[in-house]
Design a protein around this motif. Structure first.
Motif, PDB file in Angstrom:
ATOM      1  N   PRO A 183      51.997  59.117   8.837  1.00 13.49           N
ATOM      2  CA  PRO A 183      50.876  58.565   9.899  1.00 13.49           C
ATOM      3  C   PRO A 183      49.684  59.514  10.147  1.00 13.49           C
ATOM      4  CG  PRO A 183      53.018  59.461  10.869  1.00 13.49           C
ATOM      5  CD  PRO A 183      52.955  59.536   9.268  1.00 13.49           C
ATOM      6  N   ARG A 184      48.829  59.012  11.015  1.00 11.37           N
ATOM      7  CA  ARG A 184      47.488  59.657  11.475  1.00 11.37           C
ATOM      8  C   ARG A 184      47.728  59.850  12.717  1.00 11.37           C
ATOM      9  NH1 ARG A 184      42.771  57.862  11.919  1.00 11.37           N
ATOM     10  NH2 ARG A 184      43.455  55.533  11.719  1.00 11.37           N
ATOM     11  N   PHE A 185      47.157  61.070  13.491  1.00 11.18           N
ATOM     12  CA  PHE A 185      47.000  61.199  14.738  1.00 11.18           C
ATOM     13  C   PHE A 185      45.590  61.492  15.223  1.00 11.18           C
ATOM     14  CE2 PHE A 185      51.317  62.532  13.330  1.00 11.18           C
ATOM     15  CZ  PHE A 185      52.066  61.941  14.145  1.00 11.18           C
ATOM     16  N   PRO A 186      44.986  60.297  15.402  1.00 14.75           N
ATOM     17  CA  PRO A 186      43.447  60.611  15.603  1.00 14.75           C
ATOM     18  C   PRO A 186      43.078  61.335  17.014  1.00 14.75           C
ATOM     19  CG  PRO A 186      44.044  58.191  15.337  1.00 14.75           C
ATOM     20  CD  PRO A 186      45.517  59.016  15.514  1.00 14.75           C
ATOM     21  N   GLN A 187      43.990  61.486  17.888  1.00 15.07           N
ATOM     22  CA  GLN A 187      43.598  62.327  19.063  1.00 15.07           C
ATOM     23  C   GLN A 187      44.836  63.126  19.519  1.00 15.07           C
ATOM     24  OE1 GLN A 187      40.903  60.053  21.774  1.00 15.07           O
ATOM     25  NE2 GLN A 187      42.226  60.956  23.404  1.00 15.07           N
ATOM     26  N   VAL A 188      44.497  64.212  20.076  1.00 16.78           N
ATOM     27  CA  VAL A 188      45.465  65.416  20.736  1.00 16.78           C
ATOM     28  C   VAL A 188      45.003  65.480  21.899  1.00 16.78           C
ATOM     29  CG1 VAL A 188      46.866  67.275  20.905  1.00 16.78           C
ATOM     30  CG2 VAL A 188      46.407  66.210  18.760  1.00 16.78           C
ATOM     31  N   THR A 189      45.371  65.344  23.112  1.00 20.60           N
ATOM     32  CA  THR A 189      45.155  65.230  24.485  1.00 20.60           C
ATOM     33  C   THR A 189      45.675  66.669  25.172  1.00 20.60           C
ATOM     34  OG1 THR A 189      44.400  63.128  24.925  1.00 20.60           O
ATOM     35  CG2 THR A 189      44.504  64.850  26.863  1.00 20.60           C
ATOM     36  N   ILE A 190      44.907  67.829  25.794  1.00 24.14           N
ATOM     37  CA  ILE A 190      45.368  68.878  26.359  1.00 24.14           C
ATOM     38  C   ILE A 190      44.773  68.976  27.587  1.00 24.14           C
ATOM     39  CG2 ILE A 190      45.683  71.365  26.030  1.00 24.14           C
ATOM     40  CD1 ILE A 190      45.239  71.024  22.891  1.00 24.14           C
ATOM     41  N   ASP A 191      45.599  69.500  28.639  1.00 25.13           N
ATOM     42  CA  ASP A 191      45.184  69.605  29.837  1.00 25.13           C
ATOM     43  C   ASP A 191      44.768  71.157  29.948  1.00 25.13           C
ATOM     44  OD1 ASP A 191      44.797  69.789  32.669  1.00 25.13           O
ATOM     45  OD2 ASP A 191      46.332  68.497  33.297  1.00 25.13           O
ATOM     46  N   LEU A 192      43.759  71.614  29.936  1.00 26.45           N
ATOM     47  CA  LEU A 192      43.643  72.988  30.118  1.00 26.45           C
ATOM     48  C   LEU A 192      43.612  73.582  31.516  1.00 26.45           C
ATOM     49  CD1 LEU A 192      40.576  73.613  27.472  1.00 26.45           C
ATOM     50  CD2 LEU A 192      43.089  73.766  27.216  1.00 26.45           C
ATOM     51  N   ASN A 193      43.504  72.678  32.620  1.00 29.14           N
ATOM     52  CA  ASN A 193      43.809  73.061  33.863  1.00 29.14           C
ATOM     53  C   ASN A 193      45.321  73.543  33.986  1.00 29.14           C
ATOM     54  OD1 ASN A 193      41.313  72.849  34.920  1.00 29.14           O
ATOM     55  ND2 ASN A 193      41.175  70.750  34.999  1.00 29.14           N
ATOM     56  N   ALA A 194      45.997  72.750  33.315  1.00 28.93           N
ATOM     57  CA  ALA A 194      47.408  73.054  33.599  1.00 28.93           C
ATOM     58  C   ALA A 194      47.927  74.196  32.632  1.00 28.93           C
ATOM     59  CB  ALA A 194      48.169  71.721  33.251  1.00 28.93           C
ATOM     60  N   LYS A 195      47.189  74.327  31.502  1.00 28.96           N
ATOM     61  CA  LYS A 195      47.411  75.204  30.340  1.00 28.96           C
ATOM     62  C   LYS A 195      46.265  76.195  30.175  1.00 28.96           C
ATOM     63  CE  LYS A 195      51.641  73.747  29.634  1.00 28.96           C
ATOM     64  NZ  LYS A 195      52.868  74.448  29.751  1.00 28.96           N
ATOM     65  N   PRO A 196      45.885  76.981  31.046  1.00 25.51           N
ATOM     66  CA  PRO A 196      44.568  77.999  30.718  1.00 25.51           C
ATOM     67  C   PRO A 196      44.729  78.507  29.453  1.00 25.51           C
ATOM     68  CG  PRO A 196      45.742  78.366  32.939  1.00 25.51           C
ATOM     69  CD  PRO A 196      46.305  77.342  32.282  1.00 25.51           C
ATOM     70  N   GLY A 197      46.103  79.165  29.596  1.00 30.46           N
ATOM     71  CA  GLY A 197      46.333  80.107  28.425  1.00 30.46           C
ATOM     72  C   GLY A 197      45.970  79.772  26.974  1.00 30.46           C
ATOM     73  N   LEU A 198      45.791  78.301  26.942  1.00 27.16           N
ATOM     74  CA  LEU A 198      45.469  77.471  25.477  1.00 27.16           C
ATOM     75  C   LEU A 198      43.904  77.683  25.359  1.00 27.16           C
ATOM     76  CD1 LEU A 198      48.076  74.768  25.360  1.00 27.16           C
ATOM     77  CD2 LEU A 198      48.117  76.963  24.074  1.00 27.16           C
ATOM     78  N   ILE A 199      43.126  78.112  26.220  1.00 26.16           N
ATOM     79  CA  ILE A 199      41.561  77.895  26.100  1.00 26.16           C
ATOM     80  C   ILE A 199      41.131  78.516  24.971  1.00 26.16           C
ATOM     81  CG2 ILE A 199      39.316  78.351  27.278  1.00 26.16           C
ATOM     82  CD1 ILE A 199      40.784  77.883  29.880  1.00 26.16           C
ATOM     83  N   SER A 200      41.242  79.751  24.719  1.00 21.61           N
ATOM     84  CA  SER A 200      40.719  80.554  23.557  1.00 21.61           C
ATOM     85  C   SER A 200      41.387  80.042  22.289  1.00 21.61           C
ATOM     86  CB  SER A 200      41.233  81.935  23.557  1.00 21.61           C
ATOM     87  OG  SER A 200      42.487  82.067  23.421  1.00 21.61           O
TER      88      SER A 200
END
Length: 219
Positions: A183-200
């Motif tokens: 299958p395809r996954f056209p979009q992945v949504t990440i809440d960077l306010n909740a997970k600021p460690g993922l920003i970089s």
């Protein structure tokens, strides 16, 4: 002086012969350097596909020929006003740019199963003549009518490779791409306010990057 003269003669000879045998990454670099356009090529530039002679044409068409022959990715960089040419080899066995777990996401990505980009009969066509066709008649995305397959779906890939002996490899590469039964996954949504460690890590993602989601689905 004699060394410089020999280098000039070599450059003139290459130009007269349309730079035959020049690898796609080098041709991309040369074309954009001649036009003064900022760009990068990916690390495995020396492993990109040798091309046939360059014909007189517009810059967009010559770049398109490089991209198709190599099956490269060409895109604008988000960090600066330059183009990026990512060769096919640099898309093999990539280290993930972003490694997520299911709990990192506010919601799981929506899975899409469709026939977008499905091609089970592929013809690699050489610009100056010659072609080679391969087909998948037995796989789950093969030419058999449903439910045994998806019916016949044809694709022609126009390339300019240095040696027509390589046409079967080109055709089979595109066939494998066109019959991936996942299958395809056209979009992945990440809440960077909740997970600021993922920003970089998110900022390091570019076109063609690999993203993994642990604990979501196993194949």
């Amino acid at each position: 002086a004699s060394r410089a003269l020999a280098m000039v003669h070599c450059a003139v000879f290459d130009a007269v012969n349309g730079h035959a045998g020049e690898q796609t990454s080098y041709r991309f670099d040369r074309l954009l350097s001649e036009e003064g356009i900022g760009h990068y090529v990916s690390a495995s530039f020396a492993d990109s596909s040798p091309m046939g002679p360059q014909r007189p044409d517009t810059l967009p068409n010559l770049l398109r020929e490089c991209v198709t022959t190599e099956d490269a990715l060409l895109f604008d960089l988000g960090s600066e006003l330059k183009l990026m040419f990512k060769s096919r080899v640099d898309r093999y066995d990539q280290t993930p740019a972003l490694e997520l777990t299911a709990t990192d996401l506010p919601s799981l990505p929506k899975e899409v199963t469709d026939d977008l980009n499905v091609h089970n009969v592929v013809t690699a066509s050489q610009r100056d003549g010659g072609d080679f066709t391969v087909r998948d008649d037995t796989g789950p995305l093969g030419t058999q009518p449903p439910p045994d397959g998806v019916g016949e779906s044809r694709q022609t890939v126009d390339v300019n490779i240095f040696d027509e002996v390589g046409l079967p490899q080109v055709a089979n590469w595109w066939l494998r791409k066109g019959t991936v039964d996942l299958p395809r996954f056209p979009q992945v949504t990440i809440d960077l306010n909740a997970k600021p460690g993922l920003i970089s890590d998110v900022q390091s993602v570019e076109v063609g990057s690999v993203i993994t989601i642990d604990g979501f689905r196993e194949y």
